[in-house]
Design an enzyme around this catalytic site. Structure first.
Site, short mmCIF file in Angstrom:
data_model
loop_
_atom_site.label_atom_id
_atom_site.label_comp_id
_atom_site.label_asym_id
_atom_site.label_seq_id
_atom_site.Cartn_x
_atom_site.Cartn_y
_atom_site.Cartn_z
N GLU A 302 0.82 -1.20 0.00
CA GLU A 302 0.00 0.00 0.00
C GLU A 302 0.86 1.26 0.00
O GLU A 302 0.64 2.19 -0.79
CB GLU A 302 -0.93 0.01 1.22
CG GLU A 302 -1.86 1.21 1.28
CD GLU A 302 -2.84 1.20 0.13
OE1 GLU A 302 -2.82 2.17 -0.65
OE2 GLU A 302 -3.62 0.25 0.01
N ASP A 306 1.17 4.04 -3.07
CA ASP A 306 0.75 5.43 -2.84
C ASP A 306 1.86 6.42 -3.15
O ASP A 306 1.65 7.41 -3.86
CB ASP A 306 0.29 5.60 -1.39
CG ASP A 306 -0.97 4.81 -1.07
OD1 ASP A 306 -1.56 4.24 -2.01
OD2 ASP A 306 -1.36 4.75 0.11
N SER A 522 -7.37 2.37 -3.58
CA SER A 522 -6.17 2.89 -2.92
C SER A 522 -5.22 3.47 -3.96
O SER A 522 -4.37 4.30 -3.63
CB SER A 522 -5.46 1.79 -2.13
OG SER A 522 -5.15 0.70 -2.97
#
Length: 608
Positions: A302, A306, A522
């Site tokens: 994650e 990002d 995400s």
């Protein structure tokens, strides 16, 4: 600012002085009570010496005035557009009434709690670390260890707590008490690309070209199978856009749950997709002890997703990664362990203290709204409003479970309410439903459609009323629904989710030294945030302030700059969910960005 300062002083002096400090021995009254949460079972009594960081939220005396300022400085039709408030001005508006401060101080002193009180800059939060035995006495309650049946996660919580009657007007919320959220990232599956299949991003860009729907832009055909920074700039009409790297601009990404952004992977990503960014990096900020582990084996999927895309799109805009400590599950029998699982509180405490927070910050985590007590959700959302008033754009992923809950299979999602009725209900996500943030849904393919390998989270908040800025767009959508559609399954008066959308599947990242493909909303939030940083750069070059809270802009003069998505739906709860349609919809919002069009709007001499 003299007029503003005088207004603050007048408001504070005019506030009611009738609030009295609680009398000694005042009877207790229940402040908040919930039904035992679905999926959690009471396991054992909490150890008496287990430590809890109790947080007391005091009433923010002039929050409605702050909200008024927020909308004025965020509305491109208002004469104050872009005139964001200072840290001190915001704090003055949310500082509690002196009577509330005195009442709470006196009550805490009665438990010999005078030292080690941690106060927020505006003094609207007071935090104190106490053992369970004292917390139970203070709140006239009983704490237990609760265990989540499916995951085994454990929390120390209660389902009811009380306060002295005379304190009810001085304390809005106390946590951790009744919050049972299972905070999680909004992402779907990840797959590694075998070495033999590895090709560079530049090789991918040499494929044939296709037209990306109504925008008319030309996109590499390879973008139908692999998403790169090049693909995103082509899709969203920002080819050749390179920001100045002006120190007045900035972008941030939040990281939770021991998700570590690996610098070596970032360099590999830059070499692969953004060669001009090689050897640049981000500033690291530790929140309540958040770590900066750089072991490749501990790189976070994650976190890497990002930072690689948010910072790859926006480079060389100054970038910051925030690592907030704390990860469930934990062992509540370990006496020195404190785990409140309220990460937004810790991060908000930190960021609101900063003089110059990043101008746009992306978050790809969330909870089912119903697992977060409404009183606490309101206070967290109010913290986001403070940042918006200061000129910060906050983007949040809308979630990957369509209209459903955390079950990955939309056909088997239970979607049962936590209010004791055990009724079937669509489950909106928090903080995506907060009206002071920009919620980002997911698309896929070229031309773009609502993502279908998982389902873009969307729907309507049960906690937050529909804000005025989206009244026209959302009302038009609701009017288009056949009468009785999903009656009783959603709140037709609630804040609509999401606001916008972006690509969210098959993103090419580097993870642990290997190339991987990852998807989920995400990916959509940092993607959109990266383009907001580019828009802020254009504003700065035009001698204008950063955009700040986006929604009043994008639902008004900015609405026509988005590519309308008209194919797809967001299944969940045993239904096909909502359909994508012309205009705003609760799957892809207003659609995806056309950068050049929106840049022309926000740099126009007619927009302050």
């Amino acid at each position: 600012m003299r007029i503003f300062a005088k207004l603050i002083t007048t408001l504070l002096l005019a506030a009611s002085s009738s609030l009295a400090a609680p009398s000694k021995g005042c009877a207790y009254k229940v402040k908040e009570e919930i039904n035992p949460p679905r999926g959690w079972t009471k396991h054992a009594s909490a150890p008496a010496d287990h430590l809890i960081s109790l947080r007391f939220g005091l009433p923010q005396e002039n929050f409605r005035t702050l909200e008024k300022h927020l909308y004025e400085v965020s509305d491109p039709a208002h004469s104050r557009y872009g005139q964001h408030l200072s840290k001190e001005e915001v704090e003055a508006l949310v500082t509690p009434h002196p009577d509330s401060l005195s009442a709470v101080n006196n009550w805490l002193a009665g438990f010999n709690l005078k030292e080690d009180l941690n106060r927020s800059p505006a003094k609207d939060w007071v935090t104190i670390k106490v053992p369970v035995s004292l917390a139970e006495k203070m709140l006239d309650t009983k704490y237990y260890i609760w265990r989540h049946t499916e995951s085994g996660d454990e929390l120390v919580r209660t389902t009811s707590y009380s306060l002295p009657i005379d304190l009810h007007d001085h304390i809005e919320v106390v946590q951790p008490t009744t919050i049972f959220g299972r905070f999680r990232p909004a992402k779907s599956t990840i797959s590694f690309i075998e070495d033999g299949d590895t090709v560079s991003a530049s090789d991918l860009s040499n494929a044939e070209k296709i037209v990306a729907g109504e925008s008319g832009v030309t996109v590499d055909a390879s973008c139908n199978t692999t998403i790169t920074v090049t693909c995103l700039k082509q899709l969203y009409n920002a080819v050749g856009v390179v920001p100045s790297g002006d120190s007045r601009n900035s972008i941030g990404v939040t990281g939770y749950l021991e998700q570590f952004a690996n610098i070596q992977d970032l360099q590999s990503f830059f070499a692969d997709q953004v060669p001009a960014a090689v050897n640049s990096t981000f500033k690291f900020e530790s929140v309540v002890g958040g770590l900066n582990t750089q072991n490749l084996s501990q790189a976070g999927d994650e976190a890497n997703l990002d930072v690689q895309f948010a910072f790859g799109i926006s480079n060389p805009v100054p970038a910051t990664f925030f690592s907030t400590a704390g990860r469930p599950p934990f062992n509540p029998d370990v006496r020195t362990t404190t785990n409140t699982n309220e990460p937004y509180s810790d991060w908000l405490d930190f960021i609101l203290k900063q003089e110059n927070p990043p101008h746009v910050i992306s978050t790809s985590y969330g909870d089912d709204e119903q697992t977060v007590p409404q009183s606490f959700a309101n206070r967290v959302c109010a913290g986001f409003a403070q940042l918006g008033a200061r000129g910060v754009t906050l983007t949040f992923s809308s979630g990957d479970n369509g209209v459903g809950d955390g079950d990955a299979n939309p056909a088997t999602q239970k979607c049962i309410t936590n209010d004791g009725r055990n009724a079937t209900r669509f489950i909106p996500l928090f903080p995506a439903g907060c009206p002071f943030v920009t919620s980002v849904g997911g698309t896929a393919s070229v031309p773009e459609v609502a993502v279908s390998r998982f389902f873009s989270g969307g729907g309507f908040s049960d906690y937050f009323a529909r804000p005025l800025y989206q009244e026209v767009a959302v009302s038009q959508y609701l009017a288009s629904l056949p009468k009785g559609t999903y009656a009783g399954l959603f709140n037709p008066h609630g804040r609509g989710i999401p606001d916008v959308a972006a690509q969210s599947d098959r993103f090419r990242i580097f993870l642990g030294g290997r190339i991987a493909s990852i998807g989920g909303t995400s990916a959509a939030s940092p993607t959109f945030a990266g383009f907001v940083a580019l828009l802020n750069d254009a504003r700065i070059k035009a001698h204008k302030p950063p955009l700040g809270f986006l929604n009043p802009l994008i639902y008004s003069i900015g609405a026509s700059t988005f590519n309308d998505i008209t194919v797809g739906h967001n299944s969940g709860c045993g239904t096909t969910g909502f359909n994508v349609t012309k205009g705003w919809d609760p799957v892809t919002g207003l659609g995806t960005l056309n950068f050049e069009k929106l840049k022309d709007v926000i740099t126009s001499p007619f927009v302050l």
